[in-house]
Design an enzyme around this catalytic site. Structure first.
Site, PDB file in Angstrom:
ATOM      1  N   GLU A 187       0.928  -1.284  -0.062  1.00  0.00           N
ATOM      2  CA  GLU A 187       0.068  -0.079   0.092  1.00  0.00           C
ATOM      3  C   GLU A 187       0.794   1.073   0.046  1.00  0.00           C
ATOM      4  O   GLU A 187       0.769   2.131   0.464  1.00  0.00           O
ATOM      5  CB  GLU A 187      -0.998  -0.078   1.173  1.00  0.00           C
ATOM      6  N   HIS A 206      -2.246  -0.794  10.024  1.00  0.00           N
ATOM      7  CA  HIS A 206      -1.930  -2.402  10.097  1.00  0.00           C
ATOM      8  C   HIS A 206      -0.436  -2.277  11.116  1.00  0.00           C
ATOM      9  O   HIS A 206       0.132  -1.377  11.170  1.00  0.00           O
ATOM     10  CB  HIS A 206      -1.303  -3.072   8.939  1.00  0.00           C
TER      11      HIS A 206
END
Length: 423
Positions: A49, A272
């Protein structure tokens, strides 16, 4: 290679959640990530990402003294988001874009535009060939009504096949990334069972970090709390997976995760949690190399998982064909409507009304055509994966019937990465 050969690898993995204009504090988090990676000096840092190539270039310059080798995997409309930084020279790299990756009309989810992929790096370390894979599978969004389940299972199978067919010359295989799969999900079980990869969290004897190794935590201020309501401890969807071929042994000495905050500043690096693993590879004398044969329980488990995956893909094929048929009917009705409007316009009686309806009718026809084409491609992609699974399932059943003394190369290739051309 010396009998006493051993190698230690320090690995870092993080889904960075770096969406331009949307992710909070993206610039500050990228800066702190770069500072942290420079300070820790891992052998490999694998990131997901990182959607902006400008962010990659920023990290590239910041990390250049510590990580002289780096690569960004480009694909899709906005990129795969995958990149890697290495202290060691990269000998080769390539990538494979997943055949199926969501739906283009689900614009608010955006996965289809990302070109989700798996990236491969080949490193040569002290005579050892290391294949490093980094990937990011389709997001789940709604666990109760998961419309992307079939695509994610297909991606997991495609990933497993890609690893199987590209790692035949490797001594060690390493896979890191955001799989968007819980440990007991079908896709995760299929991937690990077919490739023979080991889960660092389950294998390590020294773990420190979040409860149950979770990589998305309610304590993280960037996490959508509503999504984690059914999971009080969080969820584990990011992984470090590994295996070694015959002649080598690999183990995870330590595994660390962040716990909802930066290890130094306190503010999270992402929504995350980061994974930090220390892997040790050593040479095994031939007489101590464990037998690669599968027991009855292992073969039965493989057959069960393959069958479960085949059923899921079969349901996906039926669903895709239903949408193709529906879109075909809409196209037929649209053509009839256009013909009627042309006749009315030529007659002159209600010409103005016919002209007004012409544009939406053409739009309907084009939209239905796009849906037809997309779901036709989806049906073919799922059918291809289903055919592969059916073939492998048949071979696995043969191995189960023949018994341990007559295992085909199909199952041996799962652990050894041998030269089998066909599974």
């Amino acid at each position: 290679m010396k009998p006493t050969f051993s190698l230690r690898l320090r690995i870092f993995n993080l889904n960075c959640w770096a969406i331009p204009y949307l992710s909070k504090h993206r610039g500050d988090r990228m800066k702190r990530l770069g500072d942290f990676l420079n300070m820790e000096s891992f052998d490999l840092a694998l990131l997901e990402e990182v959607w902006s190539e400008q962010d990659f270039q920023y990290l590239r310059q910041k990390l250049l003294p510590t990580y002289p080798a780096a690569h960004y995997f480009s694909s899709g409309v906005i990129g795969s988001g995958l990149c890697v930084f290495s202290k060691h020279p990269i000998q080769e790299f390539t990538q494979h874009v997943y055949t199926l990756n969501g739906y283009p009309y689900m614009i608010h989810h955006g996965d289809w535009f990302c070109g989700k992929a798996v990236g491969l790096l080949v490193l040569h370390l002290s005579g050892l060939v290391l294949n490093v894979y980094v990937t990011h599978l389709h997001a789940e969004y709604n666990r109760q009504k998961d419309i992307y389940l079939t695509h994610r299972v297909a991606q997991a199978w495609e990933l497993a096949q890609f690893i199987h067919h590209t790692s035949k010359k490797a001594d060690v295989v390493l896979l890191c990334g955001d799989l968007n799969l819980h440990p007991k999900d079908l896709g995760c079980r299929l991937l690990k069972e077919w490739t023979g990869l080991h889960d660092a969290y389950l294998e390590t004897q020294d773990f420190k970090g979040s409860e149950e190794g979770c990589t998305m935590l309610p304590e993280n201020c960037y996490v959508n709390q509503r999504e984690l309501e059914p999971f009080p401890f969080g969820i584990r969807i990011d992984y470090v997976l590994y295996k070694a071929v015959s002649g080598f042994y690999i183990s995870c000495k330590t595994l660390r995760t962040t716990t909802g905050r930066d290890p130094h500043s306190g503010t999270p690096l992402s929504d995350h949690e980061a994974l930090m693993a220390t892997l040790c590879v050593r040479h095994i004398p031939p007489q101590h190399t464990p037998s690669p044969t599968h027991g009855l329980a292992e073969r039965s488990r493989l057959v069960s998982i393959l069958k479960e995956a085949w059923i899921e893909l079969d349901l996906g094929v039926a669903q895709a064909r239903w949408w193709t048929t529906f879109a075909g009917y809409v196209i037929g009705l649209g053509l009839l409507l256009l013909a009627l409007l042309c006749a009315l316009a030529a007659g002159g009686g209600v010409r103005e009304v016919a002209i007004l309806l012409w544009t939406p009718s053409v739009g309907l026809l084009l939209g239905a055509g796009a849906v037809y084409i997309f779901h036709m491609q989806e049906a073919k992609g799922l059918s291809g994966a289903r055919a592969e699974l059916q073939h492998v399932l048949g071979r696995a059943r043969e191995a189960q019937d023949l018994g341990p003394e007559s295992q085909p190369a199909l199952l041996l290739g799962q652990q050894e990465g041998d030269g089998t051309e066909e599974q």
